[in-house]
Design an enzyme around this catalytic site. Sequence first.
Site, PDB file in Angstrom:
ATOM      1  N   ASN A  50     -42.125 -35.524 -22.051  1.00 49.12           N
ATOM      2  CA  ASN A  50     -41.455 -35.427 -20.754  1.00 49.12           C
ATOM      3  C   ASN A  50     -41.357 -36.808 -20.118  1.00 49.12           C
ATOM      4  O   ASN A  50     -42.240 -37.662 -20.283  1.00 49.12           O
ATOM      5  CB  ASN A  50     -42.114 -34.399 -19.831  1.00 49.12           C
ATOM      6  N   CYS A  61     -37.501 -32.751 -19.758  1.00 53.23           N
ATOM      7  CA  CYS A  61     -38.597 -32.093 -20.468  1.00 53.23           C
ATOM      8  C   CYS A  61     -38.757 -32.653 -21.885  1.00 53.23           C
ATOM      9  O   CYS A  61     -37.799 -33.193 -22.468  1.00 53.23           O
ATOM     10  CB  CYS A  61     -38.344 -30.599 -20.585  1.00 53.23           C
ATOM     11  N   GLU A  63     -39.030 -31.051 -24.718  1.00 55.41           N
ATOM     12  CA  GLU A  63     -38.194 -30.379 -25.725  1.00 55.41           C
ATOM     13  C   GLU A  63     -36.782 -30.943 -25.725  1.00 55.41           C
ATOM     14  O   GLU A  63     -36.175 -31.170 -26.778  1.00 55.41           O
ATOM     15  CB  GLU A  63     -38.123 -28.876 -25.434  1.00 55.41           C
ATOM     16  N   CYS A  92     -39.493 -24.103 -20.677  1.00 53.11           N
ATOM     17  CA  CYS A  92     -38.773 -23.654 -19.481  1.00 53.11           C
ATOM     18  C   CYS A  92     -37.418 -23.070 -19.878  1.00 53.11           C
ATOM     19  O   CYS A  92     -36.928 -23.260 -21.000  1.00 53.11           O
ATOM     20  CB  CYS A  92     -38.601 -24.808 -18.486  1.00 53.11           C
ATOM     21  N   CYS A  95     -34.718 -25.488 -21.200  1.00 47.60           N
ATOM     22  CA  CYS A  95     -34.950 -25.948 -22.584  1.00 47.60           C
ATOM     23  C   CYS A  95     -34.640 -24.837 -23.591  1.00 47.60           C
ATOM     24  O   CYS A  95     -34.128 -25.116 -24.675  1.00 47.60           O
ATOM     25  CB  CYS A  95     -36.386 -26.433 -22.752  1.00 47.60           C
TER      26      CYS A  95
HETATM   27  N1  THU Z   1     -42.091 -29.755 -18.775  1.00 40.88           N
HETATM   28  C1  THU Z   1     -41.724 -29.962 -20.070  1.00 40.88           C
HETATM   29  O1  THU Z   1     -41.742 -31.086 -20.568  1.00 40.88           O
HETATM   30  N2  THU Z   1     -41.331 -28.884 -20.802  1.00 40.88           N
HETATM   31  C2  THU Z   1     -41.250 -27.604 -20.327  1.00 40.88           C
HETATM   32  O2  THU Z   1     -40.806 -26.706 -21.031  1.00 40.88           O
HETATM   33  C3  THU Z   1     -41.720 -27.300 -18.970  1.00 40.88           C
HETATM   34  C4  THU Z   1     -42.070 -28.459 -18.128  1.00 40.88           C
HETATM   35  C5  THU Z   1     -42.501 -30.911 -17.960  1.00 40.88           C
HETATM   36  C6  THU Z   1     -41.531 -31.274 -16.877  1.00 40.88           C
HETATM   37  C7  THU Z   1     -42.435 -31.984 -15.886  1.00 40.88           C
HETATM   38  O3  THU Z   1     -42.518 -33.350 -16.259  1.00 40.88           O
HETATM   39  C8  THU Z   1     -43.793 -31.356 -16.095  1.00 40.88           C
HETATM   40  O4  THU Z   1     -43.719 -30.629 -17.327  1.00 40.88           O
HETATM   41  C9  THU Z   1     -44.195 -30.392 -14.996  1.00 40.88           C
HETATM   42  O5  THU Z   1     -43.202 -29.467 -14.739  1.00 40.88           O
END
Ligand code: THU
Length: 141
Positions: A50, A61, A63, A92, A95
């Site tokens: 991320n 994110c 992914e 999420c 993604c």
């Molecule tokens: N995040 C991800 O990298 N992937 C996900 O599927 C959910 C959330 C990150 C985004 C942000 O930097 C942190 O997690 C908190 O939401």
Amino acid sequence: MTDLASLDGSWQELIAIALDARQQAYARYSNFLVGAALRAADGTIFRGCNVENASYGLTQCAERTAVASAVAAGARQFTQLVIAASGAVTPCGACRQVLAEFCRELPILLVDADQPQHGRLYQLSALLPGCFELLPDRPGH
Ligand code: THU
């Protein structure tokens, strides 16, 4: 919960890379580190983490970072994804939709970075039934 030791070498390789990619996470605002490792159909592995921003909504994110890296290298078909975060969180909704653009059936392993011997294995189609489609599916595109 799946005992990760029971998974084959292709998963073990991805788990190690996702945990390593997580170390590069730029999570200055949430302090929630996420790493991803995405295997393309030819075996190539693409990593992601991320990348947060002072303008919070611009955060990328892990992914989607991995998908963008893969597509930029010419890969559009994927066979395995590992996501590593504290607590083995599911991807999420945004993604899920981005992953579904390229493959409807993708096994996704969620690894708890705090207890990396355990994880949960899902299919993308189970996490995102009825994804949005603009055009009929065109395999390979
Ligand atoms: N995040 C991800 O990298 N992937 C996900 O599927 C959910 C959330 C990150 C985004 C942000 O930097 C942190 O997690 C908190 O939401």
